[in-house]
Design a protein around this motif. Sequence first.
Motif, PDB file in Angstrom:
ATOM      1  N   LYS A   1       0.849  -1.193   0.000  1.00 40.72           N
ATOM      2  CA  LYS A   1       0.000   0.000   0.000  1.00 40.72           C
ATOM      3  C   LYS A   1       0.887   1.245   0.000  1.00 40.72           C
ATOM      4  CE  LYS A   1      -3.903  -2.323   0.559  1.00 40.72           C
ATOM      5  NZ  LYS A   1      -5.039  -2.288  -0.387  1.00 40.72           N
ATOM      6  N   PRO A   2       0.447   2.318  -0.676  1.00 42.20           N
ATOM      7  CA  PRO A   2       1.291   3.527  -0.744  1.00 42.20           C
ATOM      8  C   PRO A   2       1.307   4.351   0.547  1.00 42.20           C
ATOM      9  CG  PRO A   2      -0.792   3.887  -1.893  1.00 42.20           C
ATOM     10  CD  PRO A   2      -0.765   2.427  -1.507  1.00 42.20           C
ATOM     11  N   GLN A   3       0.290   4.158   1.420  1.00 45.65           N
ATOM     12  CA  GLN A   3       0.202   4.986   2.626  1.00 45.65           C
ATOM     13  C   GLN A   3       1.381   4.727   3.558  1.00 45.65           C
ATOM     14  OE1 GLN A   3      -3.259   4.261   5.009  1.00 45.65           O
ATOM     15  NE2 GLN A   3      -2.648   5.711   6.609  1.00 45.65           N
ATOM     16  N   LYS A   4       2.000   5.841   4.009  1.00 45.08           N
ATOM     17  CA  LYS A   4       3.096   5.740   4.959  1.00 45.08           C
ATOM     18  C   LYS A   4       2.835   6.670   6.139  1.00 45.08           C
ATOM     19  CE  LYS A   4       6.823   4.460   1.779  1.00 45.08           C
ATOM     20  NZ  LYS A   4       8.202   4.779   1.333  1.00 45.08           N
ATOM     21  N   ASP A   5       3.285   6.231   7.319  1.00 48.09           N
ATOM     22  CA  ASP A   5       3.148   7.039   8.528  1.00 48.09           C
ATOM     23  C   ASP A   5       4.507   7.215   9.191  1.00 48.09           C
ATOM     24  OD1 ASP A   5       0.476   7.470   8.278  1.00 48.09           O
ATOM     25  OD2 ASP A   5      -0.142   5.923   9.732  1.00 48.09           O
ATOM     26  N   ALA A   6       4.671   8.336   9.906  1.00 43.29           N
ATOM     27  CA  ALA A   6       5.895   8.550  10.684  1.00 43.29           C
ATOM     28  C   ALA A   6       5.925   7.585  11.865  1.00 43.29           C
ATOM     29  CB  ALA A   6       5.961   9.994  11.168  1.00 43.29           C
ATOM     30  N   ILE A   7       7.120   7.310  12.348  1.00 43.80           N
ATOM     31  CA  ILE A   7       7.278   6.435  13.518  1.00 43.80           C
ATOM     32  C   ILE A   7       7.206   7.297  14.769  1.00 43.80           C
ATOM     33  CG2 ILE A   7       8.740   4.725  14.646  1.00 43.80           C
ATOM     34  CD1 ILE A   7      10.206   4.389  11.963  1.00 43.80           C
ATOM     35  N   THR A   8       6.383   6.900  15.718  1.00 45.44           N
ATOM     36  CA  THR A   8       6.241   7.643  16.978  1.00 45.44           C
ATOM     37  C   THR A   8       6.489   6.702  18.157  1.00 45.44           C
ATOM     38  OG1 THR A   8       3.857   7.196  17.068  1.00 45.44           O
ATOM     39  CG2 THR A   8       4.555   9.226  15.985  1.00 45.44           C
ATOM     40  N   PRO A   9       6.881   7.242  19.325  1.00 42.30           N
ATOM     41  CA  PRO A   9       7.073   6.397  20.508  1.00 42.30           C
ATOM     42  C   PRO A   9       5.800   5.606  20.817  1.00 42.30           C
ATOM     43  CG  PRO A   9       7.983   8.567  20.905  1.00 42.30           C
ATOM     44  CD  PRO A   9       7.252   8.656  19.592  1.00 42.30           C
ATOM     45  N   GLY A  10       5.997   4.329  21.129  1.00 41.81           N
ATOM     46  CA  GLY A  10       4.862   3.452  21.381  1.00 41.81           C
ATOM     47  C   GLY A  10       4.476   2.605  20.190  1.00 41.81           C
ATOM     48  N   ASP A  11       5.070   2.890  19.012  1.00 43.10           N
ATOM     49  CA  ASP A  11       4.806   2.083  17.816  1.00 43.10           C
ATOM     50  C   ASP A  11       5.633   0.805  17.851  1.00 43.10           C
ATOM     51  OD1 ASP A  11       3.107   3.992  16.845  1.00 43.10           O
ATOM     52  OD2 ASP A  11       4.496   4.784  15.330  1.00 43.10           O
ATOM     53  N   TYR A  12       5.087  -0.259  17.263  1.00 45.04           N
ATOM     54  CA  TYR A  12       5.863  -1.455  16.965  1.00 45.04           C
ATOM     55  C   TYR A  12       6.310  -1.360  15.512  1.00 45.04           C
ATOM     56  CZ  TYR A  12       4.111  -3.839  21.176  1.00 45.04           C
ATOM     57  OH  TYR A  12       3.825  -4.193  22.466  1.00 45.04           O
ATOM     58  N   VAL A  13       7.614  -1.596  15.276  1.00 48.84           N
ATOM     59  CA  VAL A  13       8.114  -1.629  13.902  1.00 48.84           C
ATOM     60  C   VAL A  13       9.032  -2.826  13.727  1.00 48.84           C
ATOM     61  CG1 VAL A  13       7.944   0.874  13.545  1.00 48.84           C
ATOM     62  CG2 VAL A  13      10.063  -0.100  14.458  1.00 48.84           C
ATOM     63  N   LEU A  14       9.065  -3.359  12.509  1.00 45.74           N
ATOM     64  CA  LEU A  14      10.024  -4.413  12.183  1.00 45.74           C
ATOM     65  C   LEU A  14      11.320  -3.760  11.730  1.00 45.74           C
ATOM     66  CD1 LEU A  14       7.866  -7.035  10.240  1.00 45.74           C
ATOM     67  CD2 LEU A  14       8.869  -7.276  12.508  1.00 45.74           C
ATOM     68  N   VAL A  15      12.432  -4.204  12.312  1.00 43.41           N
ATOM     69  CA  VAL A  15      13.739  -3.618  12.003  1.00 43.41           C
ATOM     70  C   VAL A  15      14.677  -4.722  11.517  1.00 43.41           C
ATOM     71  CG1 VAL A  15      15.725  -2.361  12.893  1.00 43.41           C
ATOM     72  CG2 VAL A  15      13.428  -1.796  13.706  1.00 43.41           C
ATOM     73  N   LYS A  16      15.255  -4.501  10.349  1.00 47.62           N
ATOM     74  CA  LYS A  16      16.267  -5.414   9.812  1.00 47.62           C
ATOM     75  C   LYS A  16      17.608  -5.066  10.443  1.00 47.62           C
ATOM     76  CE  LYS A  16      17.515  -8.418   6.423  1.00 47.62           C
ATOM     77  NZ  LYS A  16      16.866  -9.714   6.174  1.00 47.62           N
ATOM     78  N   ILE A  17      18.229  -6.022  11.140  1.00 50.70           N
ATOM     79  CA  ILE A  17      19.478  -5.778  11.872  1.00 50.70           C
ATOM     80  C   ILE A  17      20.654  -5.871  10.905  1.00 50.70           C
ATOM     81  CG2 ILE A  17      20.932  -6.479  13.795  1.00 50.70           C
ATOM     82  CD1 ILE A  17      18.125  -5.380  14.545  1.00 50.70           C
ATOM     83  N   THR A  18      21.477  -4.823  10.902  1.00 53.76           N
ATOM     84  CA  THR A  18      22.627  -4.767   9.983  1.00 53.76           C
ATOM     85  C   THR A  18      23.972  -4.796  10.706  1.00 53.76           C
ATOM     86  OG1 THR A  18      22.487  -2.338   9.980  1.00 53.76           O
ATOM     87  CG2 THR A  18      21.301  -3.520   8.234  1.00 53.76           C
ATOM     88  N   SER A  19      24.005  -4.433  11.994  1.00 52.11           N
ATOM     89  CA  SER A  19      25.268  -4.477  12.751  1.00 52.11           C
ATOM     90  C   SER A  19      24.952  -4.600  14.234  1.00 52.11           C
ATOM     91  CB  SER A  19      26.113  -3.229  12.488  1.00 52.11           C
ATOM     92  OG  SER A  19      25.451  -2.069  12.955  1.00 52.11           O
ATOM     93  N   ALA A  20      25.994  -4.933  15.021  1.00 53.53           N
ATOM     94  CA  ALA A  20      25.770  -5.144  16.457  1.00 53.53           C
ATOM     95  C   ALA A  20      27.064  -4.972  17.223  1.00 53.53           C
ATOM     96  CB  ALA A  20      25.207  -6.541  16.700  1.00 53.53           C
ATOM     97  N   ASN A  21      26.920  -4.625  18.501  1.00 55.77           N
ATOM     98  CA  ASN A  21      28.039  -4.676  19.431  1.00 55.77           C
ATOM     99  C   ASN A  21      27.522  -5.240  20.745  1.00 55.77           C
ATOM    100  OD1 ASN A  21      26.789  -2.547  20.877  1.00 55.77           O
ATOM    101  ND2 ASN A  21      27.899  -1.006  19.655  1.00 55.77           N
ATOM    102  N   SER A  22      28.314  -5.144  21.820  1.00 53.20           N
ATOM    103  CA  SER A  22      27.906  -5.765  23.091  1.00 53.20           C
ATOM    104  C   SER A  22      26.740  -5.048  23.748  1.00 53.20           C
ATOM    105  CB  SER A  22      29.092  -5.789  24.054  1.00 53.20           C
ATOM    106  OG  SER A  22      29.512  -4.469  24.377  1.00 53.20           O
ATOM    107  N   GLN A  23      26.491  -3.789  23.370  1.00 52.04           N
ATOM    108  CA  GLN A  23      25.474  -2.993  24.035  1.00 52.04           C
ATOM    109  C   GLN A  23      24.186  -2.851  23.246  1.00 52.04           C
ATOM    110  OE1 GLN A  23      26.244  -1.776  27.221  1.00 52.04           O
ATOM    111  NE2 GLN A  23      28.046  -3.056  26.869  1.00 52.04           N
ATOM    112  N   SER A  24      24.248  -2.913  21.906  1.00 48.20           N
ATOM    113  CA  SER A  24      23.063  -2.598  21.117  1.00 48.20           C
ATOM    114  C   SER A  24      23.117  -3.216  19.729  1.00 48.20           C
ATOM    115  CB  SER A  24      22.915  -1.074  21.004  1.00 48.20           C
ATOM    116  OG  SER A  24      24.039  -0.521  20.335  1.00 48.20           O
ATOM    117  N   LEU A  25      21.983  -3.114  19.033  1.00 47.54           N
ATOM    118  CA  LEU A  25      21.847  -3.539  17.648  1.00 47.54           C
ATOM    119  C   LEU A  25      21.555  -2.303  16.800  1.00 47.54           C
ATOM    120  CD1 LEU A  25      19.410  -6.551  18.257  1.00 47.54           C
ATOM    121  CD2 LEU A  25      21.909  -6.655  18.109  1.00 47.54           C
ATOM    122  N   ARG A  26      21.938  -2.374  15.524  1.00 44.82           N
ATOM    123  CA  ARG A  26      21.612  -1.296  14.585  1.00 44.82           C
ATOM    124  C   ARG A  26      20.968  -1.897  13.335  1.00 44.82           C
ATOM    125  NH1 ARG A  26      23.144   3.889  14.669  1.00 44.82           N
ATOM    126  NH2 ARG A  26      24.324   4.596  16.492  1.00 44.82           N
TER     127      ARG A  26
END
Length: 586
Positions: free
Chosen positions: A536-561
């Motif tokens: 679908k063409p409709q897009k919305d901004a991401i706001t706190p409290g949203d669930y989003v799927l994130v593709k992980i591209t890098s990582a360290n001991s503290q976090s994922l990116r």
Amino acid sequence: MKGNSSLGLLGFVMRKCISPFIHKDRYRRYYCSGSHTKDHSRATELNRKLASGPSLQDFIKTSNKSSDELHEEYEEHYIPQYTSSTHSRKVYFETYGCQMNVNDTEIACSILQKAGYSRTRQLTEADVVLLVTCSIREKAEQTIWNRLKQLTALKKRRPKHEPPLKIGVLGCMAERLKTELLERERLVDVVAGPDAYRDLPRLLCLAHDGQRASNVLLSLEETYADVMPVHRTPQGHSAFVSIMRGCDNMCSYCIVPFTRGRERSRPVSSILEEVRMLSDQGVKEVTLLGQNVNSYRDLAEEQFSSSEVNPQLSRGFKTVYRTRQGGLRFADLLDKVSLIDPDMRIRFTSPHPKDFPDEVLKLIQERKNICKQIHLPAQSGSNRVLHAMRRGYTREAYLELVENIRKLIPGVSLSSDFISGFCGETEEDHQQTLSLLREVGYNVGFLFAYSMRKKTHAYHRLQDNVPALVKQRRLEELISVFRKEAAKVNMSLVGSTELVLVEGESKRSSEELCGRSDGNVKVIFPKADLPVQPGKPQKDAITPGDYVLVKITSANSQSLRGHALIHHSLRKTKTSEHHLIESVSC
């Protein structure tokens, strides 16, 4: 209890009035021992007066009032009442330590708001400053002492035309160090222990009248079940819900049983009511709290009584206390809470490894909204040290539990606590702890150097004989090994897609957002408008409290990116998630 308070006051007055007469035999002997006639006459006169003196009934005023009425009359004359000025007073909270203290702050705030106080986030506006404190380590206490000195200096600089600033200490440090806080250092006006928050309005009234006031009594029953906390969650997306208080485990290093008392569980109906309220407010994540959260057992409501007679423990684990029987157990509560809102994540902390029977683990695996993340405090990898700590398990039993958890919950994220330099810890013991870190591989860790606490079993029976420099060196080695292993665990997630609950902007860049994965690992990704539905063409901004799927591209001991793909929901199935990822990738 109310009647007893009135009778206690009456008894005090009677003792004061009767005391001149209760030793009449002694006075008779004294005056009769003289050989002079004058002394004999005086003794005879005294005996006559004593014989015809007032009886007990002369000191008791006949009353038809009930004990409750007498108690109210006592309160009216001796307990200061709230004044109209209370309604203009502002209270400022500073919270230190664990999530339980965050929840305690919300409880204390609710109680004070009902008494007419309002909360402010500006220290300069406050009439009352309350520190909710932690006493689990010496460093935490030293932080509070330093802060109290700063606040005392602020108090002295307050303009004379304004009401005097009142300073209070709440929580574990209040219970442990009442005398030092009130009398020796004289830095505070009010001291209230974890079970005395209902008494805060009265204590503050006394403080506003110029007195120092305290209540640090522990309770066997207080759970604040009828107090609805004033939740101040970041952006309103997550909240803590206390389900039980206190701890019975009596680990030899731990001060909690002495500052927060014995275990008691909050009634299930009260917990469910609070979770429903949070769901109605749009909260997306609830963390169930307790010092030993998974030993929850509500014995109060018969309709929830369990058919199980003997409580279950993890295999190879034992307790130093007699476990309760019957009632609603943690697995039952977790089941009921998770059904309230399928789109609300459920976490819990802090558990004890002994309370992870298979029924709890299977429930976590079955429910999509119960996070596949378990905090599993180990404290040490050495059997000798674990025995000295009175943890109730061996290294082998702990590793067997880890294996069972990973078998029943594939992909589970594990976190843990470790203490370096406990009493009598040798270099060999330390190496065994390092090897446990390597063998398990945790995503998140909380590591500390041991700090001796008064009242604990270790304080009375063991010697804090590991030098401070050795403790620090071992702690640094623990942190180093943990980070290496956590980096490996997190790197294994590169290429995967994680469901992230968005918390807000990243601390390091306003162009990035951050949130938490199901495994409670921080995930950072660029801001972007995302599709609401695939194709679908409709897009919305991401706001706190949203669930989003994130593709992980890098990582360290503290976090994922990574980068966000699409808005999502806990209600969607794994199959639909797979199709979403494919459609977005195309």
